[in-house]
Design an enzyme around this catalytic site. Structure first.
Site, mmCIF file in Angstrom:
data_model
loop_
_atom_site.group_PDB
_atom_site.id
_atom_site.type_symbol
_atom_site.label_atom_id
_atom_site.label_comp_id
_atom_site.label_asym_id
_atom_site.label_seq_id
_atom_site.Cartn_x
_atom_site.Cartn_y
_atom_site.Cartn_z
ATOM 1 N N ASP A 21 -5.136 -6.673 5.150
ATOM 2 C CA ASP A 21 -5.669 -7.353 6.027
ATOM 3 C C ASP A 21 -5.385 -8.648 5.440
ATOM 4 O O ASP A 21 -6.197 -9.053 5.909
ATOM 5 C CB ASP A 21 -6.767 -6.497 5.740
ATOM 6 C CG ASP A 21 -7.094 -5.002 6.814
ATOM 7 O OD1 ASP A 21 -6.686 -5.254 7.279
ATOM 8 O OD2 ASP A 21 -7.600 -4.384 5.675
ATOM 9 N N ASN A 51 0.964 -0.917 -0.373
ATOM 10 C CA ASN A 51 0.169 -0.115 -0.220
ATOM 11 C C ASN A 51 0.944 0.913 -0.032
ATOM 12 O O ASN A 51 2.116 1.224 -0.245
ATOM 13 C CB ASN A 51 -0.697 0.439 0.927
ATOM 14 C CG ASN A 51 -0.006 -0.235 2.461
ATOM 15 O OD1 ASN A 51 0.900 0.774 2.946
ATOM 16 N ND2 ASN A 51 -0.022 -1.233 3.395
ATOM 17 N N PRO A 56 -2.894 -11.645 10.677
ATOM 18 C CA PRO A 56 -3.463 -11.346 12.350
ATOM 19 C C PRO A 56 -3.417 -9.257 12.267
ATOM 20 O O PRO A 56 -2.830 -8.908 11.967
ATOM 21 C CB PRO A 56 -2.525 -11.790 13.308
ATOM 22 C CG PRO A 56 -1.085 -11.907 12.198
ATOM 23 C CD PRO A 56 -1.742 -12.489 10.368
ATOM 24 N N ILE A 108 -2.673 -7.656 14.492
ATOM 25 C CA ILE A 108 -1.433 -6.832 15.484
ATOM 26 C C ILE A 108 -2.130 -6.383 16.275
ATOM 27 O O ILE A 108 -1.805 -7.095 17.790
ATOM 28 C CB ILE A 108 -0.262 -6.628 14.987
ATOM 29 C CG1 ILE A 108 0.668 -8.046 14.020
ATOM 30 C CG2 ILE A 108 0.689 -6.449 15.573
ATOM 31 C CD1 ILE A 108 1.219 -6.972 12.676
HETATM 32 N N1 CTP Z 1 -3.217 -3.040 12.454
HETATM 33 C C1 CTP Z 1 -2.319 -3.915 12.550
HETATM 34 N N2 CTP Z 1 -2.659 -5.327 12.255
HETATM 35 C C2 CTP Z 1 -3.251 -5.509 11.529
HETATM 36 C C3 CTP Z 1 -4.572 -4.132 10.536
HETATM 37 C C4 CTP Z 1 -4.322 -3.515 11.316
HETATM 38 O O1 CTP Z 1 -1.387 -3.444 13.599
HETATM 39 N N3 CTP Z 1 -3.574 -6.851 10.336
HETATM 40 C C5 CTP Z 1 -3.318 -1.661 12.912
HETATM 41 C C6 CTP Z 1 -2.568 -0.610 12.905
HETATM 42 O O2 CTP Z 1 -1.663 -0.414 12.808
HETATM 43 C C7 CTP Z 1 -3.714 0.279 12.626
HETATM 44 C C8 CTP Z 1 -5.014 -0.479 13.870
HETATM 45 O O3 CTP Z 1 -4.959 -1.287 13.436
HETATM 46 O O4 CTP Z 1 -3.313 0.501 14.363
HETATM 47 C C9 CTP Z 1 -5.920 0.154 12.520
HETATM 48 O O5 CTP Z 1 -5.482 -0.100 10.600
HETATM 49 P P1 CTP Z 1 -6.690 0.063 9.605
HETATM 50 O O6 CTP Z 1 -6.017 -0.222 9.027
HETATM 51 O O7 CTP Z 1 -6.922 1.704 9.642
HETATM 52 O O8 CTP Z 1 -7.907 -0.542 10.445
HETATM 53 P P2 CTP Z 1 -8.389 -1.704 9.834
HETATM 54 O O9 CTP Z 1 -7.793 -2.660 11.607
HETATM 55 O O10 CTP Z 1 -7.577 -2.709 8.566
HETATM 56 O O11 CTP Z 1 -9.703 -1.650 9.897
HETATM 57 P P3 CTP Z 1 -9.918 -1.243 7.592
HETATM 58 O O12 CTP Z 1 -9.117 -1.715 7.215
HETATM 59 O O13 CTP Z 1 -11.485 -1.890 8.162
HETATM 60 O O14 CTP Z 1 -10.626 0.320 8.712
#
Ligand code: CTP
Length: 442
Positions: free
Chosen positions: A317, A248, A345, A347
């Site tokens: 994701d 990304n 996962p 994290i």
């Molecule tokens: N994060 C993480 N591990 C993942 C996904 C996200 O640790 N697999 C953490 C990111 O570092 C950030 C927070 O979760 O601090 C939110 O990440 P974001 O990508 O905005 O959210 P998502 O949980 O992926 O939700 P969505 O994509 O549905 O908005």
């Protein structure tokens, strides 16, 4: 890739006075000079002793002036063999001092006047002989004399050693360095590399921008002293085959800026970085990772010891269910390959729901990169992740840029950090986190 057990070492000595930090929220020149204004109003004595690295002191002088500092250069007799006081006067815009018998001051006490007027003294290059003089409290020239005369509780002294590798490794030099450290001096470096004499090894002076970064750090309030901070930053890369993958647009700049600000605030910082080409902030332990699974492994290894976890990484994701062993080729049929995905996962959620976070031993901060409905999405995400503080921003508006605007969502409500450079926002966020951590328990 760095060994994961590197994060077990939390032994970075933080030396330096906790002085108020000047704020420079100007957006002008943000890209032109990353240090612009950071030392505004600071008075720095820049000492030069004899060494080939004096040419780097000229660059340091220029950077200090550009950062807003008033620079008073003091040179030893040996330094004048390597670079002229004329050059240093031209760069600093101030007459240079070279002698303790300089009759210009009314009281004829240059060592008292200069050391009392300084906010910090940095000696770059610091020769083996100069460090020996400091260790023994000798003061045969103006520079060691003013170092001896400085009010040590108020004026930090920083040394940037520069010498041949054998001189650096000599037990006498090492003894003197230890003594200087014990006496409250901060020693910056040394670096390893090719030396002016043609040999290669330890003993090179740090580069001017590195010294500037260290000097700026000295002035930062130590709001996170004693805290171990773990940060994730950048994107992850999920391999499809040996040459392709899914990633990304995260640049990692915000996470790296937070790592630097946290270290300046006195924390011991470990930065788990996805694939980005940013330089590691000084004094920060960096673990490079590629995929979300690598990042999770690195984070879980370090989270046991951390007090604060800040997840800025844009973690993928999903990842391809299978990584092809060889490059997937077109077979000429026009058929598009099908791909199955599995979820990575989460994290942050895993750490935030872990025993240490639940026991109030680990304060977790999440980031949310959204494209719309910032506040509502941030509040929902905060609840879902189970973190006390969630920092939201508009992803497409910030990816790759040097500026941003943040929205902090926690039990207190919503706090806005308005549009500014990522450097300034990182400092403000670190202050906000420090305030919450000092009064926080789960
Ligand atoms: N994060 C993480 N591990 C993942 C996904 C996200 O640790 N697999 C953490 C990111 O570092 C950030 C927070 O979760 O601090 C939110 O990440 P974001 O990508 O905005 O959210 P998502 O949980 O992926 O939700 P969505 O994509 O549905 O908005």
């Amino acid at each position: 890739m760095r060994k994961l057990d590197a994060c077990a070492r939390w032994e970075i000595a933080i030396i330096g006075a906790a002085l108020p930090r000047p704020r420079f929220a100007t957006l002008r020149g943000m890209n032109a000079n990353p240090f612009s204004g950071e030392l505004a109003g600071r008075r720095i004595v820049l000492g030069l002793t004899g060494g080939a690295a004096c040419f780097k002191a000229a660059e340091l002088c220029r950077l200090l002036v550009k950062s807003g500092a008033t620079v008073q250069v003091v040179m030893t007799e040996a330094a004048c063999q390597f670079i002229t006081p004329v050059a240093m006067q031209a760069l600093s815009g101030q007459p240079v001092y070279t002698s303790q018998w300089d009759a210009r001051p009314d009281n004829n006490m240059a060592h008292i006047n200069l050391s009392r007027a300084a906010d910090a003294i940095v000696v770059a290059p610091a020769s083996a002989d100069f460090i020996a003089q400091l260790a023994q409290g000798r003061a045969a020239e103006l520079l060691p004399l003013l170092c001896l005369a400085r009010p040590a509780e108020r004026v930090p002294l920083l040394l940037a050693p520069s010498m041949n590798r054998e001189m650096w490794a000599h037990p006498a030099t090492q003894r003197n360095v230890v003594q200087a450290l014990r006496d409250g001096t901060q020693v910056l470096g040394v670096a390893w590399g090719e030396q002016a004499c043609g040999e290669t090894g330890d003993g090179r002076m740090l580069e001017a921008p590195e010294l500037l970064e260290e000097l700026i750090a000295v002035f930062a309030p130590k709001a996170l002293a004693g805290q171990r901070v773990l940060i994730t930053a950048g994107p992850t890369f999920e391999a499809i085959d040996p040459v392709r993958g899914i990633t990304n647009r995260s640049s990692g700049k915000m996470g790296f800026a937070i790592a630097r600000a946290a270290r300046e605030a006195g924390a011991e910082v470990t930065l788990v970085a996805g694939p980005v080409s940013l330089p590691t902030p000084r004094g920060v332990e960096r673990i490079d990772v590629v995929s979300a699974l690598n990042m999770r492994e690195a984070v879980m290894g370090c989270a046991q010891d951390a007090h604060i976890f800040i997840a800025t990484a844009a973690v993928a994701d999903w990842r391809p269910a299978q990584e092809a062993e060889h490059k997937i080729k077109k077979d000429g049929s026009g058929e598009v390959p099908r791909m199955d995905f599995v979820e990575n996962p989460d994290i942050l959620a895993e750490v935030a729901h872990g025993a240490r976070a639940q026991a109030g031993e680990l304060f977790c901060v999440g980031f949310a990169a959204e494209s719309e409905n910032l506040q509502a999405n941030a509040q929902a995400k905060r609840a879902r992740k189970g973190v006390p503080l969630l920092v939201a921003n508009i992803g497409p508006a910030t990816f790759g840029r040097d500026d941003n605007a943040l929205l902090l969502v926690d039990d207190e409500g919503v706090t806005e950090l308005p549009h500014a450079s990522k450097r300034v926002l990182a400092q403000q966020l670190v202050d906000e986190i420090a305030r919450r951590v000092s009064g926080w328990s789960a």
